[in-house]
Write an enzyme that holds these catalytic residues in place. Structure first.
Site, PDB file in Angstrom:
ATOM      1  N   PHE A  74       0.862  -1.184   0.000  1.00  0.00           N
ATOM      2  CA  PHE A  74       0.000   0.000   0.000  1.00  0.00           C
ATOM      3  C   PHE A  74       0.903   1.239   0.000  1.00  0.00           C
ATOM      4  CE2 PHE A  74      -2.508  -3.356   1.947  1.00  0.00           C
ATOM      5  CZ  PHE A  74      -3.730  -3.241   1.296  1.00  0.00           C
ATOM      6  N   PHE A 105       2.795   1.400   3.990  1.00  0.00           N
ATOM      7  CA  PHE A 105       3.066   0.119   4.626  1.00  0.00           C
ATOM      8  C   PHE A 105       2.734  -1.019   3.673  1.00  0.00           C
ATOM      9  CE2 PHE A 105      -1.461   0.446   5.392  1.00  0.00           C
ATOM     10  CZ  PHE A 105      -1.918  -0.861   5.331  1.00  0.00           C
ATOM     11  N   GLU A 139       1.245  -5.162   3.862  1.00  0.00           N
ATOM     12  CA  GLU A 139       0.651  -6.216   4.684  1.00  0.00           C
ATOM     13  C   GLU A 139       1.231  -7.571   4.282  1.00  0.00           C
ATOM     14  OE1 GLU A 139      -3.678  -8.265   5.742  1.00  0.00           O
ATOM     15  OE2 GLU A 139      -3.434  -7.038   3.930  1.00  0.00           O
ATOM     16  N   ILE A 140       1.767  -8.302   5.246  1.00  0.00           N
ATOM     17  CA  ILE A 140       2.242  -9.663   5.006  1.00  0.00           C
ATOM     18  C   ILE A 140       1.080 -10.606   5.292  1.00  0.00           C
ATOM     19  CG2 ILE A 140       3.830 -11.459   5.783  1.00  0.00           C
ATOM     20  CD1 ILE A 140       5.866  -9.292   6.360  1.00  0.00           C
ATOM     21  N   VAL A 141       0.709 -11.397   4.268  1.00  0.00           N
ATOM     22  CA  VAL A 141      -0.483 -12.239   4.362  1.00  0.00           C
ATOM     23  C   VAL A 141      -0.126 -13.669   4.753  1.00  0.00           C
ATOM     24  CG1 VAL A 141      -2.569 -12.981   3.174  1.00  0.00           C
ATOM     25  CG2 VAL A 141      -1.533 -10.794   2.589  1.00  0.00           C
ATOM     26  N   CYS A 147       3.241 -16.539   5.188  1.00  0.00           N
ATOM     27  CA  CYS A 147       4.682 -16.744   5.263  1.00  0.00           C
ATOM     28  C   CYS A 147       4.921 -18.191   5.672  1.00  0.00           C
ATOM     29  CB  CYS A 147       5.304 -15.792   6.286  1.00  0.00           C
ATOM     30  SG  CYS A 147       7.075 -16.038   6.511  1.00  0.00           S
ATOM     31  N   LEU A 169       3.060  -4.730   8.330  1.00  0.00           N
ATOM     32  CA  LEU A 169       2.006  -5.109   9.261  1.00  0.00           C
ATOM     33  C   LEU A 169       1.589  -6.540   8.940  1.00  0.00           C
ATOM     34  CD1 LEU A 169      -0.297  -1.945   9.375  1.00  0.00           C
ATOM     35  CD2 LEU A 169       1.369  -2.675  11.079  1.00  0.00           C
ATOM     36  N   ILE A 210      -6.347  -3.412   5.620  1.00  0.00           N
ATOM     37  CA  ILE A 210      -5.856  -4.773   5.818  1.00  0.00           C
ATOM     38  C   ILE A 210      -6.980  -5.650   6.371  1.00  0.00           C
ATOM     39  CG2 ILE A 210      -3.531  -3.927   6.246  1.00  0.00           C
ATOM     40  CD1 ILE A 210      -3.918  -4.504   9.194  1.00  0.00           C
ATOM     41  N   TYR A 219      -8.098 -10.790  11.302  1.00  0.00           N
ATOM     42  CA  TYR A 219      -8.163 -12.232  11.540  1.00  0.00           C
ATOM     43  C   TYR A 219      -8.487 -12.468  13.012  1.00  0.00           C
ATOM     44  CZ  TYR A 219      -5.761 -12.688   7.038  1.00  0.00           C
ATOM     45  OH  TYR A 219      -5.429 -12.622   5.702  1.00  0.00           O
TER      46      TYR A 219
END
Length: 769
Positions: free
Chosen positions: A502, A507, A509-511, A513, A545, A576, A579
C-alpha cells in the site's frame, strides 16, 4: 540577448564517433584526432580575430541578412568573385592584399556588403570577435553534418547549426534549450564518487587515503573525456536495454559536454557534474573493460611511479566502485549522504570487510607495516575519533580477513554460533537457492514458469497453514494486487512470503509466510524476510504489518516485529484484513541497514572486539620483573615507575582528577566556556557552520561541533565529566584544521584559541600543568 534552440528529450543525439574528442588513454592522453581538430579551429579563430575589421565584416556578412530598403530576403552576403578552391599559395613574406570593400555587391541580391552589416557598424571588437567565433563553429558544424553518416546525429548537428546561425543574425548568445537544464540528476557522478571515497576509505591513514583520492580523480577524468556509443550502437549491443532513456542522456551529453569541446561558443559542462548514477550505470561495464584492457596494452609506456597505481590499485578500485554503482541500496547515491553527525544516514562506523582494508587487499600494494609509526596528523585524528589507534584497527582487520589466520568462510558460517540465516546465505551464493518476487497479471501474457511457481506457492501455503481455507489462499496468491517473494530450490518452490503493498499508506501487509516442512530449520525463513526487507527499502516502503497466530508470533519477534505498531491506525484501518484469534504485529525498517548481510557485519564487529580484548588481556597478563630497589634501601617510589602499571589502565591522580561535585564541575566548565567565547579568536566557532558558506563541509567533517552547541549541552548537564567537555572543544579545533588550509585565517584562529583553552583548563586544575 540569448538565443536558444529546443532539443527534445528523446531527439537524436548531436555528434558522432570521430567528430568529437575521443576517450583519453589510461595515462591521461586525449584522443589525438580530436585534439588536433580542436586546436586547428582555435588557430583559425585567432587568425580571424586579428584580421582587419573589413575582413571581419565580410565573414559576418556571409551569415547576415540583407537590410536594404525594400523586401530583400537575402539571408547572407555572397561575393561576386569568390576565391579559387584551393586558393593559390601566398608568396613568402608577402602581405595578403585586402580586396574587401563595403560597396562590393552581393551575388544573390546585388546589394552591397554594407547593407548586410549595417547592424555591426557600432559594435565593439569584443562582440565582433565573439560573433566570429560562432561563425567558424557554424562552418565546422556544417562540415560535420555532411560527413556524418548516422541520421539521428546528422539531424541534431543541423539543429545546433541553425541555432548558431540564428545567434549571428540576432547577435545573441547560444543556449541549448531542453525540457530540463543541467544538472540532470542528483547526486552527480562526481559527488557519488566522492561519497564512495568517504564511505569506504575515510578510516585509512592520510598517505593511503591520498592514493584513493588520486584514483578517484583519474576515474572522473576518464568519464569527462569518454566517447559514448550512439543509441543505435547500444541497441545492437544490448537489445533489452532502455534505449529511449539512454538516448536522452546521450543527446544531453553531446549537446552540453562533447560538442562544446570543439565548438567553444556553446556552453560546456563536465559530464561528471551534470549527470548521475543513471548515465554511469549505462557506461560503467564497458568503460571498465576498455580501461583495464588499454592499461595492460600500454603498461610498458606508463611511468614507473604510475605503473603500480594503474595496474594494481585501479582495477581493485573499479571493482569496489562497481558494487556501489549497481547495488540498489548503496548509500553513496543518497542526496543527504553525511549531512551531519545527527542527520547522516551512512553507517560509516560499521565494519564492512568488503571495503575496510582496501590497500591491504592489493597484491604488491603499499601496506603500512605494524611497526611503522603513525604521522603526527594521523595520531591526532586517532585520538579524536576514538581511543583505539587506526594502526591497531587495520592490523586486526588484516588478521580477521586472512584465511590462514582464521577458519575458512564455509566453516565459520556453519559453526555452532552462526546466525540463523548464514547457511541460507551460503547456499544462495553457491546458486543452490534463488529468490524471486512474482505475481499474477491480467494485462500481460501469462508466463508458464511463473504460473507453475504460483501453483507451487499455493501448495506450500496450503500444507503449512492447514487452518487457512485453501480457496482463500488460492484467491490471494493469484490476485494481481498481491505479490509473493518465492524461494526456489532445484527449480521448485519450497517457501515464500505473500504480501500486498500500500504505497499511498506507507506500509505493506504480510499475508502468508511459510517454508515447506522438510526444508525448515535451515535459516530460509530469516533469509526470506531479510530479502523482503531489502526489496521494500528499494521501493521506499518502510513498514510491515501482519496478523500472526500463536505459532508465528515467535518467528516474527525474531525478525524484528513487535506489538508496538508505528503506523498510525488511520493509515491501515479499512485496508488490511482482520483475523480472529491473531495478534497484529508491525516492523519498521531502517533504510541504512543491508539486511541480507547484517548478521555478517555484526559477526565481523564481534570478531574485531574479541581480537582487541585478546590483545589487551595479553598486555595485562604480561609478567614484569619484580622490584629490587627496596633491597637497596629505597623506602618509597612513585607508583607510575612500577613496570606494567600503566598498561593496566592506571592513571596518576592529581590536579587532573575529576571533580566529584557535579555543581562544582558545572560552574567551572561554565566559566571556562564563557572565557573561550569571549576570546578575540572565537568568532569563527560561535555557531554551526552553514552549508552555503562552506561547500562540502559536512561531507568532509563527520562530527561537527561549535560553541553554541557546547553551551546548549552544558545547560542540559550533558558534561558529566571534564573529558566530555574537553573532547567537544578539541573537536572544534580539529575540524577546523581538517577542512581549512594551514595558511587560512580560520586555521590560525583555531591554533590560538586552542592554546588559550588549555591554559584555562590548567588554571582550573582539570589537567596537570
Amino acid at each position: 540577448m540569448a538565443e536558444s534552440a529546443a532539443i527534445a528529450q528523446g531527439s537524436p543525439a548531436v555528434g558522432a564517433a570521430g567528430s568529437a574528442p575521443a576517450a583519453p588513454g589510461v595515462a591521461g592522453a586525449e584522443g589525438s584526432g580530436a585534439a588536433v581538430g580542436s586546436a586547428r579551429i582555435a588557430v583559425k579563430k585567432a587568425q580571424l580575430r586579428s584580421s582587419p575589421r573589413l575582413k571581419k565584416l565580410e565573414k559576418l556578412g556571409l551569415y547576415s541578412s540583407c537590410k536594404a530598403e525594400g523586401a530583400c530576403k537575402c539571408n547572407g552576403w555572397k561575393s561576386q568573385n569568390p576565391p579559387p578552391t584551393p586558393p593559390p599559395p601566398t608568396p613568402p613574406r608577402a602581405e595578403q592584399p585586402i580586396a574587401v570593400n563595403l560597396l562590393e555587391p552581393c551575388r544573390s541580391c546585388s546589394h552591397p556588403l554594407g547593407d548586410h552589416v549595417t547592424h555591426l557598424e557600432n559594435v565593439s571588437e569584443e562582440v565582433m570577435n565573439r560573433l566570429l567565433g560562432i561563425a567558424l563553429d557554424v562552418e565546422y558544424l556544417y562540415t560535420c553534418v555532411h560527413k556524418e553518416e548516422d541520421a539521428d546525429t546528422k539531424q541534431v548537428y543541423f539543429s545546433l547549426f541553425k541555432l548558431l546561425r540564428k545567434c549571428i543574425l540576432q547577435m545573441g548568445r547560444p543556449v541549448v534549450e531542453a525540457l530540463e537544464s543541467p544538472p540532470f540528476e542528483k547526486p552527480s557522478i562526481e559527488q557519488g564518487v566522492n561519497n564512495f571515497v568517504q564511505y569506504k576509505f575515510s578510516h585509512l591513514p592520510s598517505k593511503e587515503r591520498q592514493t584513493i583520492v588520486e584514483l578517484a580523480k583519474m576515474f572522473l577524468n576518464q568519464i569527462n573525456y569518454w566517447q559514448l556509443e550512439t543509441p543505435s550502437q547500444r541497441r545492437q549491443r544490448v537489445p533489452t536495454d532502455d534505449v529511449a532513456g539512454y538516448k536522452i542522456n546521450y543527446t544531453r551529453w553531446l549537446c552540453y559536454c562533447n560538442v562544446p569541446q570543439f565548438c567553444d561558443s556553446l556552453p560546456r559542462y563536465e559530464a561528471t557534474q551534470i549527470f548521475g548514477r543513471t548515465l554511469l550505470r549505462s557506461v560503467f561495464t564497458v568503460m571498465r573493460k576498455q580501461l583495464l584492457e588499454q592499461a595492460r596494452q600500454e603498461k610498458d609506456k606508463l611511468p614507473p611511479e604510475k605503473r603500480t597505481l594503474i595496474l594494481t590499485h585501479f582495477p581493485k578500485f573499479l571493482s569496489m566502485l562497481e558494487e556501489e554503482v549497481y547495488s540498489p541500496n548503496s548509500p553513496i547515491w543518497s542526496e543527504d549522504f553525511m549531512v551531519g553527525s545527527s542527520g547522516g544516514q551512512i553507517p560509516r562506523g560499521s565494519f564492512d570487510l568488503k571495503s575496510t582494508c582496501f590497500l591491504c587487499a592489493f597484491e604488491g600494494g603499499e601496506k603500512r607495516k605494524s611497526s611503522e609509526p603513525l604521522s603526527h596528523e594521523d595520531t591526532k585524528k586517532a585520538r579524536v575519533i576514538g581511543d583505539i589507534p587506526m594502526e591497531l584497527i587495520n592490523e586486526v582487520m588484516s588478521t580477521i580477513t586472512d584465511p590462514t589466520a582464521m577458519l575458512g568462510p564455509e566453516t565459520s558460517l556453519l559453526s555452532a554460533h552462526s546466525a540463523r540465516d548464514e547457511a541460507a546465505r551460503l547456499e544462495e551464493r553457491r546458486g543452490v537457492i534463488e529468490f524471486h518476487v512474482i505475481g499474477n497479471s491480467l494485462n500481460q501474457k501469462p508466463n508458464k514458469k511463473i504460473l507453475m511457481w504460483l501453483v507451487g506457492l499455493q501448495n506450500v501455503f496450503s500444507h503449512q497453514l492447514p487452518r487457512m481455507p485453501k480457496e482463500y489462499i488460492t484467491r490471494l496468491v493469484f490476485d494481481p494486487y498481491h505479490k509473493t517473494l518465492s524461494l526456489i530450490k532445484d527449480g521448485r518452490v519450497i517457501g515464500g512470503i505473500c504480501f500486498r503493498m500500500f504505497p499511498s499508506q506507507g506500509f505493506t501487509e504480510i499475508v502468508f509466510c511459510a517454508v515447506t516442512s522438510n526444508e525448515q530449520v535451515k535459516g530460509y525463513g530469516t533469509h526470506l524476510m531479510n530479502h523482503l526487507k531489502e526489496y521494500h527499502i528499494k521501493h521506499e516502503i518502510l513498514n510491515f504489518l501482519t496478523y500472526a497466530d500463536e505459532y508465528a508470533i515467535g518467528y516474527f519477534k525474531k525478525q524484528g516485529f513487535s506489538k508496538d505498531i508505528k503506523v498510525p491506525k488511520a493509515k491501515y484501518v479499512g485496508y488490511i484484513k482482520d483475523y480472529e484469534g491473531a495478534t497484529l504485529m508491525g516492523c519498521e525498517l531502517n533504510p541504512s541497514i543491508p539486511y541480507t548481510e547484517f548478521s555478517v557485519i555484526i559477526k565481523q564487529q564481534k570478531e574485531i572486539i574479541k581480537k582487541l580484548i585478546e590483545r589487551k588481556q595479553a598486555q595485562i597478563r604480561k609478567v614484569y620483573p619484580g622490584l629490587s630497589c627496596f633491597k637497596e634501601g629505597v623506602r618509597q617510589i612513585p607508583i607510575e615507575s612500577i613496570p606494567g602499571i600503566r598498561e593496566t589502565g592506571w592513571k596518576p591522580m592529581g590536579k587532573g582528577k575529576e571533580m566529584k561535585d557535579p555543581d562544582q564541575l558545572y560552574s567551572t566548565l561554565k566559566t571556562i566556556l564563557q572565557q573561550v567565547k569571549s576570546h578575540q579568536n572565537a568568532w569563527p566557532f560561535m555557531e554551526p557552520v552553514k552549508k552555503n558558506e562552506a561547500p562540502g563541509y559536512y561531507q568532509v567533517i563527520r562530527f561537527p561541533m561549535d560553541l553554541k552547541t557546547m553551551s546548549e549541552r552544558l545547560k542540559s548537564r550533558y558534561y558529566t565529566t571534564r573529558k566530555l567537555f574537553m573532547a567537544d572543544m578539541q573537536r572544534i579545533f580539529t575540524n577546523c584544521r581538517e577542512y581549512n588550509p594551514p595558511e587560512s585565517e580560520y586555521y590560525k584562529c583555531a591554533n590560538l584559541l586552542e592554546k588559550f583553552f588549555y591554559t584555562k583548563i590548567k588554571e582550573a586544575g582539570l589537567i596537570d600543568k
